[in-house]
Design a protein around this motif. Structure first.
Motif, PDB file in Angstrom:
ATOM      1  N   GLU A 147       0.792  -1.228   0.000  1.00 21.45           N
ATOM      2  CA  GLU A 147       0.000   0.000   0.000  1.00 21.45           C
ATOM      3  C   GLU A 147       0.824   1.277   0.000  1.00 21.45           C
ATOM      4  O   GLU A 147       0.478   2.246   0.655  1.00 21.45           O
ATOM      5  N   PHE A 148       1.903   1.298  -0.747  1.00 20.81           N
ATOM      6  CA  PHE A 148       2.773   2.467  -0.774  1.00 20.81           C
ATOM      7  C   PHE A 148       2.022   3.722  -1.199  1.00 20.81           C
ATOM      8  O   PHE A 148       2.252   4.805  -0.655  1.00 20.81           O
ATOM      9  N   ASP A 149       1.107   3.601  -2.159  1.00 19.19           N
ATOM     10  CA  ASP A 149       0.365   4.766  -2.655  1.00 19.19           C
ATOM     11  C   ASP A 149      -0.530   5.386  -1.591  1.00 19.19           C
ATOM     12  O   ASP A 149      -0.875   6.562  -1.685  1.00 19.19           O
ATOM     13  N   ASP A 150      -0.909   4.619  -0.574  1.00 22.84           N
ATOM     14  CA  ASP A 150      -1.775   5.149   0.487  1.00 22.84           C
ATOM     15  C   ASP A 150      -1.037   6.122   1.400  1.00 22.84           C
ATOM     16  O   ASP A 150      -1.630   7.087   1.887  1.00 22.84           O
ATOM     17  N   ALA A 151       0.228   5.880   1.668  1.00 20.50           N
ATOM     18  CA  ALA A 151       0.986   6.721   2.600  1.00 20.50           C
ATOM     19  C   ALA A 151       2.480   6.649   2.287  1.00 20.50           C
ATOM     20  O   ALA A 151       3.252   6.073   3.039  1.00 20.50           O
ATOM     21  N   PRO A 152       2.904   7.274   1.180  1.00 19.53           N
ATOM     22  CA  PRO A 152       4.318   7.165   0.798  1.00 19.53           C
ATOM     23  C   PRO A 152       5.272   7.755   1.835  1.00 19.53           C
ATOM     24  O   PRO A 152       6.357   7.204   2.055  1.00 19.53           O
ATOM     25  N   LEU A 153       4.911   8.842   2.492  1.00 21.31           N
ATOM     26  CA  LEU A 153       5.787   9.438   3.498  1.00 21.31           C
ATOM     27  C   LEU A 153       5.973   8.495   4.682  1.00 21.31           C
ATOM     28  O   LEU A 153       7.102   8.211   5.098  1.00 21.31           O
ATOM     29  N   ALA A 154       4.883   7.995   5.213  1.00 18.77           N
ATOM     30  CA  ALA A 154       4.953   7.119   6.380  1.00 18.77           C
ATOM     31  C   ALA A 154       5.744   5.849   6.075  1.00 18.77           C
ATOM     32  O   ALA A 154       6.603   5.435   6.872  1.00 18.77           O
ATOM     33  N   TYR A 155       5.492   5.254   4.939  1.00 21.75           N
ATOM     34  CA  TYR A 155       6.160   3.995   4.622  1.00 21.75           C
ATOM     35  C   TYR A 155       7.623   4.204   4.251  1.00 21.75           C
ATOM     36  O   TYR A 155       8.467   3.342   4.524  1.00 21.75           O
ATOM     37  N   SER A 156       7.940   5.331   3.651  1.00 27.73           N
ATOM     38  CA  SER A 156       9.345   5.650   3.380  1.00 27.73           C
ATOM     39  C   SER A 156      10.092   5.884   4.686  1.00 27.73           C
ATOM     40  O   SER A 156      11.258   5.480   4.824  1.00 27.73           O
ATOM     41  N   LEU A 157       9.439   6.525   5.653  1.00 26.89           N
ATOM     42  CA  LEU A 157      10.065   6.728   6.961  1.00 26.89           C
ATOM     43  C   LEU A 157      10.289   5.401   7.685  1.00 26.89           C
ATOM     44  O   LEU A 157      11.291   5.234   8.382  1.00 26.89           O
ATOM     45  N   SER A 158       9.363   4.463   7.522  1.00 28.84           N
ATOM     46  CA  SER A 158       9.562   3.140   8.117  1.00 28.84           C
ATOM     47  C   SER A 158      10.769   2.445   7.486  1.00 28.84           C
ATOM     48  O   SER A 158      11.564   1.801   8.186  1.00 28.84           O
ATOM     49  N   ALA A 159      10.937   2.593   6.168  1.00 29.05           N
ATOM     50  CA  ALA A 159      12.096   2.003   5.493  1.00 29.05           C
ATOM     51  C   ALA A 159      13.389   2.684   5.952  1.00 29.05           C
ATOM     52  O   ALA A 159      14.403   2.014   6.176  1.00 29.05           O
ATOM     53  N   LEU A 160      13.346   4.001   6.126  1.00 27.05           N
ATOM     54  CA  LEU A 160      14.514   4.724   6.624  1.00 27.05           C
ATOM     55  C   LEU A 160      14.871   4.258   8.038  1.00 27.05           C
ATOM     56  O   LEU A 160      16.046   4.034   8.351  1.00 27.05           O
ATOM     57  N   ALA A 161      13.864   4.086   8.876  1.00 23.87           N
ATOM     58  CA  ALA A 161      14.103   3.588  10.238  1.00 23.87           C
ATOM     59  C   ALA A 161      14.756   2.214  10.186  1.00 23.87           C
ATOM     60  O   ALA A 161      15.688   1.932  10.951  1.00 23.87           O
ATOM     61  N   ALA A 162      14.293   1.362   9.282  1.00 21.22           N
ATOM     62  CA  ALA A 162      14.883   0.026   9.156  1.00 21.22           C
ATOM     63  C   ALA A 162      16.361   0.113   8.791  1.00 21.22           C
ATOM     64  O   ALA A 162      17.197  -0.582   9.388  1.00 21.22           O
ATOM     65  N   LEU A 163      16.697   0.983   7.849  1.00 17.97           N
ATOM     66  CA  LEU A 163      18.103   1.143   7.454  1.00 17.97           C
ATOM     67  C   LEU A 163      18.948   1.670   8.612  1.00 17.97           C
ATOM     68  O   LEU A 163      20.082   1.221   8.813  1.00 17.97           O
ATOM     69  N   VAL A 164      18.388   2.593   9.377  1.00 18.76           N
ATOM     70  CA  VAL A 164      19.118   3.138  10.521  1.00 18.76           C
ATOM     71  C   VAL A 164      19.358   2.049  11.570  1.00 18.76           C
ATOM     72  O   VAL A 164      20.452   1.944  12.134  1.00 18.76           O
ATOM     73  N   TYR A 165      18.346   1.210  11.833  1.00 17.48           N
ATOM     74  CA  TYR A 165      18.515   0.133  12.809  1.00 17.48           C
ATOM     75  C   TYR A 165      19.545  -0.895  12.340  1.00 17.48           C
ATOM     76  O   TYR A 165      20.338  -1.396  13.141  1.00 17.48           O
ATOM     77  N   ILE A 166      19.553  -1.192  11.049  1.00 17.74           N
ATOM     78  CA  ILE A 166      20.550  -2.121  10.512  1.00 17.74           C
ATOM     79  C   ILE A 166      21.950  -1.538  10.678  1.00 17.74           C
ATOM     80  O   ILE A 166      22.872  -2.214  11.159  1.00 17.74           O
ATOM     81  N   LEU A 167      22.109  -0.272  10.292  1.00 16.66           N
ATOM     82  CA  LEU A 167      23.415   0.376  10.408  1.00 16.66           C
ATOM     83  C   LEU A 167      23.858   0.468  11.868  1.00 16.66           C
ATOM     84  O   LEU A 167      25.018   0.191  12.187  1.00 16.66           O
ATOM     85  N   ALA A 168      22.954   0.832  12.758  1.00 20.76           N
ATOM     86  CA  ALA A 168      23.302   0.943  14.179  1.00 20.76           C
ATOM     87  C   ALA A 168      23.707  -0.418  14.744  1.00 20.76           C
ATOM     88  O   ALA A 168      24.657  -0.505  15.532  1.00 20.76           O
ATOM     89  N   THR A 169      23.012  -1.467  14.345  1.00 21.03           N
ATOM     90  CA  THR A 169      23.356  -2.813  14.813  1.00 21.03           C
ATOM     91  C   THR A 169      24.773  -3.174  14.397  1.00 21.03           C
ATOM     92  O   THR A 169      25.592  -3.603  15.222  1.00 21.03           O
ATOM     93  N   LEU A 170      25.071  -3.001  13.123  1.00 23.13           N
ATOM     94  CA  LEU A 170      26.416  -3.322  12.630  1.00 23.13           C
ATOM     95  C   LEU A 170      27.476  -2.447  13.291  1.00 23.13           C
ATOM     96  O   LEU A 170      28.542  -2.936  13.687  1.00 23.13           O
ATOM     97  N   ALA A 171      27.176  -1.168  13.437  1.00 18.41           N
ATOM     98  CA  ALA A 171      28.150  -0.251  14.032  1.00 18.41           C
ATOM     99  C   ALA A 171      28.427  -0.604  15.487  1.00 18.41           C
ATOM    100  O   ALA A 171      29.571  -0.517  15.939  1.00 18.41           O
ATOM    101  N   LEU A 172      27.413  -1.006  16.224  1.00 22.65           N
ATOM    102  CA  LEU A 172      27.641  -1.410  17.615  1.00 22.65           C
ATOM    103  C   LEU A 172      28.465  -2.686  17.703  1.00 22.65           C
ATOM    104  O   LEU A 172      29.335  -2.820  18.558  1.00 22.65           O
TER     105      LEU A 172
END
Length: 152
Positions: A48-73
């Protein structure tokens, strides 16, 4: 039978110490958040990307940040990864605070929840608490890293 020299299991000054205790728990929680946010954002974007592109893009950004933080730690014994951990966790904290505040003050922007909406209420506020714990861990372990590097 020739005698062999005893082997030491203690870490040497030249080798980085293994992460234990709170650090290990922190990495596990970051990894769980990375998996959860990645799965959530993938499903949201595919369905449902077309329903809320901002919200879902932010969720994807959060996922990338959590992956990077995990590896960095995990690799934070290295000075470069230590700095990456700082950057990722500070970015995460700012993201949680900004998105959390905007989701409450401008709910029309977030008709669909993100990982950081309502300061992470959908994840029992773990996204709000986690960056503070991550920064605390980085601060408290900076001195141990500096001492180990100075001894080498």
């Amino acid at each position: 039978m020739p005698e062999t020299a005893p082997t030491s299991t203690a870490p040497s000054a030249a080798s980085p110490r293994r992460m234990t205790g709170v650090g290990r728990v922190l990495v596990v929680v970051y990894a769980i958040m990375a998996l959860g946010a990645t799965g959530r954002s993938f499903v949201q974007i595919v369905r449902e990307f077309d329903d809320a592109p901002l919200a879902y893009s932010l969720s994807a950004l959060a996922a990338l940040v959590y992956i990077l933080a995990t590896l960095a730690l995990v690799f934070s014994a290295s000075e470069r990864w230590y700095r990456v951990a700082w950057a990722a966790i500070v970015f995460e904290l700012v993201g949680v605070l900004v998105v959390g505040t905007l989701s409450l003050t401008h709910p029309e922007l977030f008709d669909h929840p993100t990982v950081w909406s309502g300061y992470g209420i959908g994840y029992v506020l773990v996204p709000l608490v986690l960056p503070f714990l991550g920064l605390w861990w980085l601060i408290t372990h900076r001195h141990a890293r500096a001492a180990a590097e100075g001894a080498a």
